[in-house]
Motif scaffolding. Structure first.
Motif, PDB file in Angstrom:
ATOM      1  N   LYS A  46       0.822  -1.208   0.000  1.00  0.00           N
ATOM      2  CA  LYS A  46       0.000   0.000   0.000  1.00  0.00           C
ATOM      3  C   LYS A  46       0.856   1.258   0.000  1.00  0.00           C
ATOM      4  O   LYS A  46       0.607   2.207  -0.746  1.00  0.00           O
ATOM      5  CB  LYS A  46      -0.930  -0.013   1.218  1.00  0.00           C
ATOM      6  CG  LYS A  46      -1.851   1.186   1.327  1.00  0.00           C
ATOM      7  CD  LYS A  46      -2.774   1.041   2.537  1.00  0.00           C
ATOM      8  CE  LYS A  46      -3.717   2.239   2.641  1.00  0.00           C
ATOM      9  NZ  LYS A  46      -4.626   2.097   3.809  1.00  0.00           N
ATOM     10  N   LEU A  47       1.898   1.274   0.824  1.00  0.00           N
ATOM     11  CA  LEU A  47       2.746   2.460   0.938  1.00  0.00           C
ATOM     12  C   LEU A  47       3.525   2.709  -0.357  1.00  0.00           C
ATOM     13  O   LEU A  47       3.635   3.852  -0.809  1.00  0.00           O
ATOM     14  CB  LEU A  47       3.708   2.306   2.116  1.00  0.00           C
ATOM     15  CG  LEU A  47       3.064   2.399   3.504  1.00  0.00           C
ATOM     16  CD1 LEU A  47       4.046   1.942   4.574  1.00  0.00           C
ATOM     17  CD2 LEU A  47       2.604   3.826   3.790  1.00  0.00           C
ATOM     18  N   VAL A  48       4.058   1.640  -0.954  1.00  0.00           N
ATOM     19  CA  VAL A  48       4.792   1.810  -2.211  1.00  0.00           C
ATOM     20  C   VAL A  48       3.867   2.338  -3.307  1.00  0.00           C
ATOM     21  O   VAL A  48       4.228   3.239  -4.072  1.00  0.00           O
ATOM     22  CB  VAL A  48       5.448   0.483  -2.640  1.00  0.00           C
ATOM     23  CG1 VAL A  48       6.012   0.596  -4.057  1.00  0.00           C
ATOM     24  CG2 VAL A  48       6.568   0.110  -1.673  1.00  0.00           C
ATOM     25  N   ASN A  49       2.641   1.797  -3.378  1.00  0.00           N
ATOM     26  CA  ASN A  49       1.691   2.276  -4.378  1.00  0.00           C
ATOM     27  C   ASN A  49       1.332   3.739  -4.157  1.00  0.00           C
ATOM     28  O   ASN A  49       1.230   4.519  -5.111  1.00  0.00           O
ATOM     29  CB  ASN A  49       0.426   1.423  -4.352  1.00  0.00           C
ATOM     30  CG  ASN A  49       0.648   0.026  -4.909  1.00  0.00           C
ATOM     31  OD1 ASN A  49       1.625  -0.229  -5.599  1.00  0.00           O
ATOM     32  ND2 ASN A  49      -0.258  -0.884  -4.605  1.00  0.00           N
ATOM     33  N   GLN A  50       1.153   4.127  -2.899  1.00  0.00           N
ATOM     34  CA  GLN A  50       0.803   5.512  -2.611  1.00  0.00           C
ATOM     35  C   GLN A  50       1.968   6.453  -2.886  1.00  0.00           C
ATOM     36  O   GLN A  50       1.768   7.623  -3.236  1.00  0.00           O
ATOM     37  CB  GLN A  50       0.351   5.645  -1.160  1.00  0.00           C
ATOM     38  CG  GLN A  50      -0.999   5.003  -0.881  1.00  0.00           C
ATOM     39  CD  GLN A  50      -1.406   5.086   0.576  1.00  0.00           C
ATOM     40  OE1 GLN A  50      -0.575   5.314   1.455  1.00  0.00           O
ATOM     41  NE2 GLN A  50      -2.685   4.893   0.845  1.00  0.00           N
ATOM     42  N   ALA A  51       3.189   5.942  -2.749  1.00  0.00           N
ATOM     43  CA  ALA A  51       4.364   6.788  -2.945  1.00  0.00           C
ATOM     44  C   ALA A  51       4.455   7.313  -4.368  1.00  0.00           C
ATOM     45  O   ALA A  51       5.086   8.342  -4.616  1.00  0.00           O
ATOM     46  CB  ALA A  51       5.628   6.011  -2.601  1.00  0.00           C
ATOM     47  N   GLU A  52       3.814   6.625  -5.323  1.00  0.00           N
ATOM     48  CA  GLU A  52       3.867   7.060  -6.714  1.00  0.00           C
ATOM     49  C   GLU A  52       3.223   8.429  -6.912  1.00  0.00           C
ATOM     50  O   GLU A  52       3.546   9.140  -7.862  1.00  0.00           O
ATOM     51  CB  GLU A  52       3.159   6.030  -7.607  1.00  0.00           C
ATOM     52  CG  GLU A  52       3.871   4.688  -7.656  1.00  0.00           C
ATOM     53  CD  GLU A  52       3.076   3.621  -8.392  1.00  0.00           C
ATOM     54  OE1 GLU A  52       3.702   2.732  -8.982  1.00  0.00           O
ATOM     55  OE2 GLU A  52       1.835   3.679  -8.378  1.00  0.00           O
ATOM     56  N   ASN A  53       2.303   8.787  -6.021  1.00  0.00           N
ATOM     57  CA  ASN A  53       1.565  10.048  -6.199  1.00  0.00           C
ATOM     58  C   ASN A  53       1.598  10.936  -4.962  1.00  0.00           C
ATOM     59  O   ASN A  53       0.767  11.816  -4.823  1.00  0.00           O
ATOM     60  CB  ASN A  53       0.101   9.746  -6.549  1.00  0.00           C
ATOM     61  CG  ASN A  53      -0.033   9.049  -7.887  1.00  0.00           C
ATOM     62  OD1 ASN A  53       0.442   9.544  -8.894  1.00  0.00           O
ATOM     63  ND2 ASN A  53      -0.653   7.890  -7.894  1.00  0.00           N
TER      64      ASN A  53
END
Length: 262
Positions: free
Chosen positions: A214-221
């Motif tokens: 979840k954190l890695v995915n959110q880091a994209e934006n």
């Protein structure tokens, strides 16, 4: 245990691993509404069942997936296309949002939205001699299934546009060099190594893995300050888990941890 709901997607659950096989080999596993709907149902099952720890997504026959069904595309109205792509979008979002690792196992070709479906997964294991191609321009289409998003973040806008504009195949060696795939495996060993890899991940701390995804995915934006705070909050939750306590105890006892995902 075989739990497939229609012939376009074969679903098996073997211990902690759910395997989803795209199954229209006569059309190189081109997407159908039935296939995408079955994939959504399988992903929901995986999300809901605590004992499923990882998902494998692969294709039957000679390829992973050719993406959109070009043979039947001229029979579809604009509304049909809009609805079909919307269903694909929902499946892509489910792959990104499920709090368990989803591993794409690619052989033969992954083309068009078939490649984009693989890019939505958390890891890509690729067989030797497979190829990737953003084939939309060959039939006068723009990218769908998240290709513009994934490629831009992985490769930058200039290379992403080159691949989309020219629609030329990418050899697996180049895909590995560019970071599009995690591993290249001999085709004869691909299925076995993929299952072993999924089992290995399933033995990890499930809640922590889900939170890291979840954190890695959110880091994209997100801005750095936002991610730092989200990591801070996540860590306060992780220290309350049984897996964290087991990890600490195993470290103190100098033994491998036995995680339960709780």
């Amino acid at each position: 245990m075989n739990v497939n709901e229609n012939e376009h997607l074969i679903v098996n659950i073997n211990g902690p691993v759910m395997s989803c096989v795209l199954n229209r080999p006569e059309s190189l596993n081109a997407f159908s509404d039935e296939m995408i709907a079955a994939l959504q149902r399988a992903l929901k099952t995986a999300a809901d069942k605590e004992d499923i720890k990882a998902v494998i997504l692969s294709g039957s026959g000679r390829a992973f997936s050719a993406g959109g069904d070009i043979k039947n595309m001229d029979k579809a109205s604009p509304k049909d296309i809009y609805d079909h792509v919307g269903k694909l979008n929902d499946a892509v979002l489910m792959i990104k949002e499920i709090n368990k690792p989803v591993i794409a196992v690619v052989h033969g070709y992954a083309a068009g939205a078939g490649l984009n479906l693989a890019l939505a997964c958390d890891q890509i294991l690729a067989g030797e001699e497979c190829k990737f191609v953003l084939s939309f321009a060959q039939v006068g289409l723009a990218a769908d299934g998240g290709g513009s998003y994934f490629l831009t973040r992985l490769l930058g806008p200039y290379r992403a546009k080159e691949l989309l504009f020219r629609a030329e195949p990418i050899p697996v060696e180049t895909a590995l060099e560019w970071g599009l795939v995690n591993q290249v495996i001999p085709l004869s060993d691909l299925e076995e190594q993929a299952v072993n890899y999924a089992i290995e991940l399933s033995k990890g701390p499930g809640q922590a893995i889900g939170m890291m995804k979840k954190l890695v995915n959110q880091a994209e934006n997100s801005e750095l300050a936002s991610i730092l705070e989200q990591e801070r909050l996540a860590q306060t939750l992780m220290v309350t888990t049984e897996d964290h306590k087991e990890g600490i105890q195993a470290f103190q006892e100098k033994r491998p941890p036995v995680f339960t995902g709780k």
